[in-house]
Design a protein around this motif. Structure first.
Motif, PDB file in Angstrom:
ATOM      1  N   UNK A  23       0.900  -1.154  -0.169  1.00 51.62           N
ATOM      2  CA  UNK A  23       0.111  -0.002  -0.060  1.00 51.62           C
ATOM      3  C   UNK A  23       0.706   1.315  -0.031  1.00 51.62           C
ATOM      4  N   UNK A  24       2.132   1.244   0.826  1.00 51.72           N
ATOM      5  CA  UNK A  24       2.887   2.510   0.811  1.00 51.72           C
ATOM      6  C   UNK A  24       3.573   2.630  -0.476  1.00 51.72           C
ATOM      7  N   UNK A  25       4.212   1.616  -1.061  1.00 51.17           N
ATOM      8  CA  UNK A  25       4.835   1.683  -2.555  1.00 51.17           C
ATOM      9  C   UNK A  25       3.727   2.293  -3.315  1.00 51.17           C
ATOM     10  N   UNK A  26       2.466   1.777  -3.440  1.00 46.94           N
ATOM     11  CA  UNK A  26       1.746   2.085  -4.413  1.00 46.94           C
ATOM     12  C   UNK A  26       1.315   3.499  -4.071  1.00 46.94           C
ATOM     13  N   UNK A  27       0.984   3.712  -2.984  1.00 48.59           N
ATOM     14  CA  UNK A  27       0.617   5.282  -2.567  1.00 48.59           C
ATOM     15  C   UNK A  27       1.699   6.132  -2.942  1.00 48.59           C
ATOM     16  N   UNK A  28       2.801   5.840  -2.712  1.00 50.30           N
ATOM     17  CA  UNK A  28       4.020   6.667  -2.967  1.00 50.30           C
ATOM     18  C   UNK A  28       4.167   7.104  -4.517  1.00 50.30           C
ATOM     19  N   UNK A  29       4.102   5.855  -5.287  1.00 48.83           N
ATOM     20  CA  UNK A  29       4.333   5.735  -6.761  1.00 48.83           C
ATOM     21  C   UNK A  29       3.258   6.771  -7.386  1.00 48.83           C
ATOM     22  N   UNK A  39      10.142   3.645  -4.362  1.00 48.26           N
ATOM     23  CA  UNK A  39      10.830   2.569  -3.631  1.00 48.26           C
ATOM     24  C   UNK A  39      11.848   3.045  -2.924  1.00 48.26           C
ATOM     25  N   UNK A  40      12.557   4.035  -3.371  1.00 53.45           N
ATOM     26  CA  UNK A  40      13.631   4.581  -2.468  1.00 53.45           C
ATOM     27  C   UNK A  40      13.070   5.389  -1.235  1.00 53.45           C
ATOM     28  N   UNK A  41      12.096   6.156  -1.420  1.00 54.25           N
ATOM     29  CA  UNK A  41      11.356   6.917  -0.405  1.00 54.25           C
ATOM     30  C   UNK A  41      10.934   6.060   0.510  1.00 54.25           C
ATOM     31  N   UNK A  42      10.234   4.910   0.242  1.00 52.41           N
ATOM     32  CA  UNK A  42       9.701   3.974   1.233  1.00 52.41           C
ATOM     33  C   UNK A  42      10.811   3.258   1.920  1.00 52.41           C
ATOM     34  N   UNK A  43      11.900   3.020   1.186  1.00 57.75           N
ATOM     35  CA  UNK A  43      13.019   2.285   2.364  1.00 57.75           C
ATOM     36  C   UNK A  43      13.638   3.507   3.183  1.00 57.75           C
ATOM     37  N   UNK A  44      13.425   4.624   2.836  1.00 64.29           N
ATOM     38  CA  UNK A  44      14.167   5.433   3.770  1.00 64.29           C
ATOM     39  C   UNK A  44      13.230   5.676   4.983  1.00 64.29           C
ATOM     40  N   UNK A  45      11.973   5.698   4.575  1.00 63.88           N
ATOM     41  CA  UNK A  45      10.959   6.012   5.706  1.00 63.88           C
ATOM     42  C   UNK A  45      10.901   4.674   6.622  1.00 63.88           C
ATOM     43  N   UNK A  46      11.158   3.394   6.083  1.00 57.78           N
ATOM     44  CA  UNK A  46      11.263   2.308   7.201  1.00 57.78           C
ATOM     45  C   UNK A  46      12.435   2.458   7.923  1.00 57.78           C
ATOM     46  N   UNK A  47      13.648   2.898   7.366  1.00 56.93           N
ATOM     47  CA  UNK A  47      14.591   3.248   8.189  1.00 56.93           C
ATOM     48  C   UNK A  47      14.415   4.131   9.401  1.00 56.93           C
ATOM     49  N   UNK A  61       4.324   5.404   7.701  1.00 63.07           N
ATOM     50  CA  UNK A  61       5.218   5.296   6.517  1.00 63.07           C
ATOM     51  C   UNK A  61       4.601   5.849   5.371  1.00 63.07           C
ATOM     52  N   UNK A  62       3.413   5.889   4.938  1.00 66.75           N
ATOM     53  CA  UNK A  62       2.764   6.628   3.904  1.00 66.75           C
ATOM     54  C   UNK A  62       3.165   8.294   3.962  1.00 66.75           C
ATOM     55  N   UNK A  63       2.990   8.891   5.323  1.00 65.10           N
ATOM     56  CA  UNK A  63       2.858  10.149   5.266  1.00 65.10           C
ATOM     57  C   UNK A  63       4.542  10.461   5.346  1.00 65.10           C
ATOM     58  N   UNK A  64       5.082   9.717   5.985  1.00 67.81           N
ATOM     59  CA  UNK A  64       6.722   9.883   5.811  1.00 67.81           C
ATOM     60  C   UNK A  64       7.242   9.807   4.548  1.00 67.81           C
ATOM     61  N   UNK A  65       6.773   8.779   3.750  1.00 68.17           N
ATOM     62  CA  UNK A  65       7.291   8.553   2.349  1.00 68.17           C
ATOM     63  C   UNK A  65       6.927   9.508   1.518  1.00 68.17           C
ATOM     64  N   UNK A  66       5.810   9.888   1.784  1.00 68.40           N
ATOM     65  CA  UNK A  66       5.317  11.201   0.768  1.00 68.40           C
ATOM     66  C   UNK A  66       6.135  12.458   1.068  1.00 68.40           C
TER      67      UNK A  66
END
Length: 407
Positions: A23-29, A39-47, A61-66
């Motif tokens: 869901x987070x990757x799809x939303x960020x894409x 994908x890079x932004x979600x990985x960064x958010x996970x860290x 994660x969605x908010x942070x990745x965005x």
């Protein structure tokens, strides 16, 4: 880094893939129109989440990745100039939605990409399946899968492929590969290298996407057939392991543990798909699952009808895996020529498919050729990483020769 910290971080990362990744990757894409950047932004958010340990993981994660994505886009240049690596869809609202994973599935399954690349990219990016598990499902090497994924993401960017569910006139051209991906995702939930026999998160993700497809295409038979196949398979879940967590083969399962509600729904879906015709590969696979679901016992299974259905499936979908399953079913017919069936199995080109030597071992055991059967079980063990499956193979191996002890 202390071992305890490494363990906690590993468990947390696994939770991310289970609960939030697709869901987070799809939303960020959907926001960035750039799969690599998403994908890079979600990985960064996970860290960052490893330090923050938020309660509502997916939302955080969605908010942070965005935010990370927007910051990167603004730093590089104006937002409008950097967005069109993927064409902006008709609805530019970047907010997350329940159909985002399905949008991303159709994006990854664009006909501009090679079939194997479509499947590998979708399983990895949309579903969060590890590269080694994707390789297991596709019966290929990890390095090749990684290269396919990289090339596919670059081609999506270069071809400016839209991030959306395609219009009706384009759906038919992509439907088969989308169904294939969802089916392989469900398969990955049963053949992965994890510690359990089944990854319930992957199988639930597959059933969720299948239900979305049925809602999107209510008159198409194959989405209904796929959903029915998944439900009929999942209905046997409670009986697949015993109280000690050891695998139980279909022949030995307690059928009173099967979920009758799932069987009822699955049979209705598969029957409707078969009646709608023409009979596609998921309808025929669903028919095989249905025959097992309605059989009172292993001995009372209608093996003749199972073989007939596999005959039809092999004509529709000439796959060596189907041929292997058909051979195993034929071996259950009264008076079956096991030597001829073994010869047929030995001609199949399935590479490192671990169920091939396991099937050979069963046939050799029934032929009384125990030394060869033991060697076949060793071959299967060499290809199997799942500990529950390994324990089953070791048990079968020891039944041939109780003197053999393996850890």
């Amino acid at each position: 880094m202390p071992v305890e910290t490494v363990y906690r971080d590993t468990v947390f990362r696994e939770a991310v893939f289970r609960e939030a990744w697709p869901l987070v990757v799809a939303s960020t894409a959907r926001l960035t129109r750039d799969l690599d950047l998403a994908e890079d932004c979600v990985q960064d958010a996970v860290e960052r989440a490893l330090r923050a340990r938020p309660d509502n993981l997916a939302a955080w994660l969605t908010t942070t990745a965005h935010r990370i994505a927007l910051d990167r886009l603004r730093r590089e240049a104006t937002l409008r100039r950097k967005l069109p690596l993927l064409v902006v869809p008709e609805d530019p609202d970047p907010g997350p939605g329940p159909t985002d994973p399905l949008r991303l599935v159709f994006t990854c399954c664009h006909p501009a990409l090679a079939r194997a690349s479509q499947v590998a990219l979708t399983l990895r990016l949309v579903c969060g399946v590890e590269v080694r598990t994707v390789a297991d499902v596709l019966l290929t090497g990890e390095a090749g899968v990684a290269r396919r994924i990289t090339r596919a993401k670059r081609k999506i960017a270069a071809a400016r492929i839209p991030y959306r569910v395609p219009p009706d006139d384009e759906l038919a051209g992509r439907l088969d590969v989308v169904l294939t991906v969802v089916h392989l995702l469900h398969t990955a939930g049963h053949v992965g290298p994890g510690t359990g026999l089944t990854d319930a998160d992957l199988t639930a993700r597959a059933s969720g996407l299948a239900r979305m497809l049925v809602r999107l295409l209510p008159t198409e038979p194959e989405p209904r057939a796929l959903l029915g196949l998944i439900l009929l398979t999942e209905a046997r879940g409670p009986a697949r392991t015993d109280a000690a967590g050891e695998a139980v083969l279909l022949a030995d399962q307690d059928r009173t543990q099967w979920d009758r509600d799932l069987i009822r729904e699955g049979l209705q879906l598969v029957t409707a798909a078969l009646r709608a015709g023409p009979q596609g590969r998921f309808a025929l696979q669903g028919a095989v699952a249905g025959l097992h679901a309605v059989a009172p016992s292993w001995a009372e299974t209608d093996w003749a009808q199972v073989v007939t259905t596999y005959d039809a499936l092999l004509r529709t979908w000439p796959s060596p895996v189907v041929a292997l399953n058909r051979a195993a079913a034929r071996s259950r017919l009264p008076g079956a020529d096991l030597r001829a069936i073994l010869h047929e199995v030995d001609t199949l080109d399935l590479g490192d498919y671990r169920y091939l030597p396991a099937t050979r071992a069963d046939l050799l055991t029934r032929l009384g050729r125990t030394a060869e059967a033991a060697a076949a079980y060793e071959d299967a063990l060499a290809l199997t990483t799942n500990p529950v499956e390994r324990a089953l193979l070791l048990r079968r191996r020891s039944e041939i020769d109780p003197r053999v002890v393996r850890s």
